[in-house]
Write a protein that holds these residues in place. Structure first.
Motif, PDB file in Angstrom:
ATOM      1  N   ASP A  13      -5.967  -3.427   5.268  1.00  0.00           N
ATOM      2  CA  ASP A  13      -5.238  -2.977   6.458  1.00  0.00           C
ATOM      3  C   ASP A  13      -5.822  -1.701   7.064  1.00  0.00           C
ATOM      4  O   ASP A  13      -5.092  -0.865   7.611  1.00  0.00           O
ATOM      5  N   ASN A  38      -4.141 -14.602   2.936  1.00  0.00           N
ATOM      6  CA  ASN A  38      -3.496 -13.338   2.556  1.00  0.00           C
ATOM      7  C   ASN A  38      -3.971 -12.208   3.472  1.00  0.00           C
ATOM      8  O   ASN A  38      -3.340 -11.176   3.588  1.00  0.00           O
ATOM      9  N   GLY A  40      -4.796 -10.511   7.093  1.00  0.00           N
ATOM     10  CA  GLY A  40      -4.260 -10.620   8.441  1.00  0.00           C
ATOM     11  C   GLY A  40      -4.979  -9.653   9.349  1.00  0.00           C
ATOM     12  O   GLY A  40      -5.055  -8.465   9.045  1.00  0.00           O
ATOM     13  N   LEU A 125       2.972  -8.248  -9.336  1.00  0.00           N
ATOM     14  CA  LEU A 125       1.876  -7.627  -8.591  1.00  0.00           C
ATOM     15  C   LEU A 125       2.221  -7.405  -7.125  1.00  0.00           C
ATOM     16  O   LEU A 125       1.557  -6.643  -6.436  1.00  0.00           O
ATOM     17  N   GLY A 126       3.234  -8.112  -6.652  1.00  0.00           N
ATOM     18  CA  GLY A 126       3.541  -8.031  -5.221  1.00  0.00           C
ATOM     19  C   GLY A 126       2.506  -8.791  -4.408  1.00  0.00           C
ATOM     20  O   GLY A 126       2.020  -8.295  -3.395  1.00  0.00           O
ATOM     21  N   THR A 127       2.145  -9.995  -4.848  1.00  0.00           N
ATOM     22  CA  THR A 127       1.136 -10.768  -4.112  1.00  0.00           C
ATOM     23  C   THR A 127       1.728 -11.227  -2.777  1.00  0.00           C
ATOM     24  O   THR A 127       2.934 -11.135  -2.546  1.00  0.00           O
ATOM     25  N   THR A 128       0.865 -11.764  -1.949  1.00  0.00           N
ATOM     26  CA  THR A 128       1.324 -12.270  -0.654  1.00  0.00           C
ATOM     27  C   THR A 128       1.937 -13.668  -0.798  1.00  0.00           C
ATOM     28  O   THR A 128       2.386 -14.241   0.175  1.00  0.00           O
ATOM     29  N   LYS A 129       1.883 -14.217  -1.990  1.00  0.00           N
ATOM     30  CA  LYS A 129       2.432 -15.552  -2.323  1.00  0.00           C
ATOM     31  C   LYS A 129       1.781 -16.661  -1.500  1.00  0.00           C
ATOM     32  O   LYS A 129       2.408 -17.636  -1.118  1.00  0.00           O
ATOM     33  N   ILE A 132      -3.335 -17.376  -3.555  1.00  0.00           N
ATOM     34  CA  ILE A 132      -4.728 -16.916  -3.632  1.00  0.00           C
ATOM     35  C   ILE A 132      -5.219 -16.823  -5.091  1.00  0.00           C
ATOM     36  O   ILE A 132      -6.251 -17.415  -5.433  1.00  0.00           O
ATOM     37  N   LEU A 227      -8.818  -3.226  -3.731  1.00  0.00           N
ATOM     38  CA  LEU A 227      -8.172  -4.493  -4.110  1.00  0.00           C
ATOM     39  C   LEU A 227      -9.188  -5.440  -4.738  1.00  0.00           C
ATOM     40  O   LEU A 227      -8.885  -6.599  -5.008  1.00  0.00           O
ATOM     41  N   THR A 238      -6.493  -8.183  -5.547  1.00  0.00           N
ATOM     42  CA  THR A 238      -6.539  -9.578  -5.154  1.00  0.00           C
ATOM     43  C   THR A 238      -7.560 -10.279  -6.064  1.00  0.00           C
ATOM     44  O   THR A 238      -8.170  -9.643  -6.928  1.00  0.00           O
ATOM     45  N   GLY A 273       2.298  -3.986  -1.853  1.00  0.00           N
ATOM     46  CA  GLY A 273       2.299  -4.489  -3.221  1.00  0.00           C
ATOM     47  C   GLY A 273       2.353  -3.330  -4.205  1.00  0.00           C
ATOM     48  O   GLY A 273       2.445  -2.162  -3.824  1.00  0.00           O
ATOM     49  N   THR A 274       2.269  -3.672  -5.486  1.00  0.00           N
ATOM     50  CA  THR A 274       2.445  -2.687  -6.546  1.00  0.00           C
ATOM     51  C   THR A 274       1.100  -2.049  -6.914  1.00  0.00           C
ATOM     52  O   THR A 274       0.067  -2.495  -6.453  1.00  0.00           O
ATOM     53  N   ARG A 302       5.872  -6.895   5.241  1.00  0.00           N
ATOM     54  CA  ARG A 302       6.374  -5.854   4.338  1.00  0.00           C
ATOM     55  C   ARG A 302       6.003  -4.469   4.841  1.00  0.00           C
ATOM     56  O   ARG A 302       4.941  -4.263   5.416  1.00  0.00           O
TER      57      ARG A 302
END
Ligand code: IMP
Length: 433
Positions: A13, A38, A40, A125-129, A132, A227, A238, A273-274, A302
């Protein structure tokens, strides 16, 4: 033979979409090499906002060939939805080329991403679900399904069946979920085949031929260095390699193909994420950065965690990626700030650390050593040249440059294309003038 790589130097980001947009009008090819939906990218082109997840931003430029390389993991449903949406807005999507070696994100990958996160509870982990991690895991286990498998329904069915044989046992017996039907998966995915297959080719060959013709190829990084599966804050990372060498693997080019490696960095730091984040702010200042910087995830919506600029991380990213220059984005976010802090080192148990500690437990407990800099308290979003920026803003940029040991060639002062200032002094930056 100009190959330009854009690399995120933080936790993603960083504003890569905007820098890609700035350069994309002058290049011949834009290649995505790692990650999946995942990622953007938000681009503002011709006053229109586009939010892209899988498609390389080159798709928005009629003279550019957009390419999805072998290192990307593709959810075909998401890709086709994205292409349909672009098509309905008048964008010609027929130029997209996709690697036959790219792996497909399957419905069971999405399911596993959700259930494993849920089972991790507080340690999640707070993944983007977006499936991936499970997709890259299957790739490494050699049980993945690739884009080229869409050519042959029989082979496709065999691979899905083989994958689901043990996955359904785990889903039902360990996670108490319903099994996933082979036929349903095949029916859905083979239904996408015709549209996908017409875009498939040997993208490594395509990219290398473009470089040989002396065309300019932009390798669009996804996520960020911290990441990275190998070099990031593992396990809070990731499952791909967003660093420069990941670009080579993910596009099928050698390291010499990267003539310029531009590190994109925000004027502050964010993470979703975490995981550890030494300069994270838990106070009003952090909220203010998030509010002014619109720090909400493109993919998940988020709220991003926000903190002061971290030069230790930038030095780390510079080393790992052999950065040739830096693009510093979102400097305008600080326009109302009276004072700014830059983290120049960490401290741990009384010891000063100038580098990112290799031991993750130490990284969780380091305390930033800050250097204070005066703010400029002026709106800089209308500046048309670097020289026009207030002295305090220039001092901030130049201090970052000094701490990183890499020239800052581009400074972003707003979301629009014109709000990007080039620095004459950094002569190495931007072959595309
Ligand atoms: P995954 O990539 O969905 O497996 O998520 C793993 C970690 O990477 C999580 O902390 C995500 O929030 C983070 N992540 C993945 N993609 C991005 C991105 O494009 N920007 C920022 N963070 C990301």
């Amino acid at each position: 033979m100009p190959g330009i790589a854009l690399i995120g130097t933080q936790w993603g980001d960083e504003g890569k979409g905007k820098i890609t947009d700035l350069l994309a009008g002058d290049v011949d090819m834009v290649v995505r090499c790692t990650g999946g939906d995942n990622a953007g990218h938000t681009l503002v082109v011709g006053g229109e906002t586009y939010k892209l997840r899988l498609t390389p931003s080159g798709i928005l430029y009629p003279d550019v060939t957009p390419v999805i390389g072998n290192g990307v993991v593709i959810n075909p449903r998401v890709l086709l939805e994205e292409l349909d949406s672009l098509d309905s807005r008048g964008v010609d999507v027929s130029r997209l080329r996709i690697s036959g070696n790219a792996h497909l994100v399957m419905p069971y990958h999405l399911e596993f991403d959700k259930v494993t996160e849920r089972f991790l509870g507080k340690r999640q982990l707070g993944t983007t679900k977006k499936g991936i991690g499970p997709t890259y895991a299957d790739k490494a286990m050699r049980v993945g399904v690739r884009v080229q498998d869409l050519y042959d329904p029989k082979i496709f069915g065999q691979k899905v069946e083989a994958a689901l044989r043990d996955k359904n046992q785990i889903l039902t017996r360990v996670y108490g979920r319903l099994p996933i039907e082979v036929d349903e998966v095949c029916e859905e995915y083979l239904g996408y085949a015709d549209r996908i297959v017409e875009m498939v080719c040997d993208t490594s060959l395509l990219v290398n031929e473009a470089l040989r013709r002396d065309e300019t190829v932009l390798f669009e990084g996804a996520q960020g260095t911290l990441l990275d599966l190998d070099h990031g804050t593992y396990p809070y990372v990731t499952s791909s390699n967003p660093v420069a060498t990941g670009i080579c693997t993910g596009a099928g080019v050698g390291p010499k193909a990267l003539d310029e490696i531009v590190g994109i960095t925000k004027a502050y730091v964010t993470r979703v994420g975490t995981g550890p984040f030494p300069t994270e702010l838990f106070d009003e200042t952090g909220d203010e950065i998030g509010r002014i910087g619109h720090e909400f995830g493109t993919v998940t919506g988020r709220k991003r965690r926000c903190g002061w600029f971290d030069a230790v991380l930038l030095r780390y990213a510079s080393r790992l990626n052999s950065l040739t220059s830096i693009a510093l984005t979102k400097l305008d976010v600080f326009s109302s700030f009276e004072k700014l802090q830059i983290c120049v080192a960490y401290e741990h148990q009384g010891e000063r650390l100038d580098e990112v500690p290799f031991h993750q437990s130490v990284m969780h407990h380091v305390v930033p050593v800050y250097e204070e800099m005066p703010g400029w308290r002026t709106d800089i979003s209308e500046a048309t040249s670097y020289a026009e920026l207030p002295a305090e803003a220039r001092a901030y940029v130049e201090r970052i440059e000094q701490l990183a040991g890499v020239p800052v060639g581009i400074v972003g002062v707003g979301p629009g294309r014109r709000q990007t200032l080039r620095r004459e002094a950094a002569a190495t930056v931007g072959v595309v003038q």
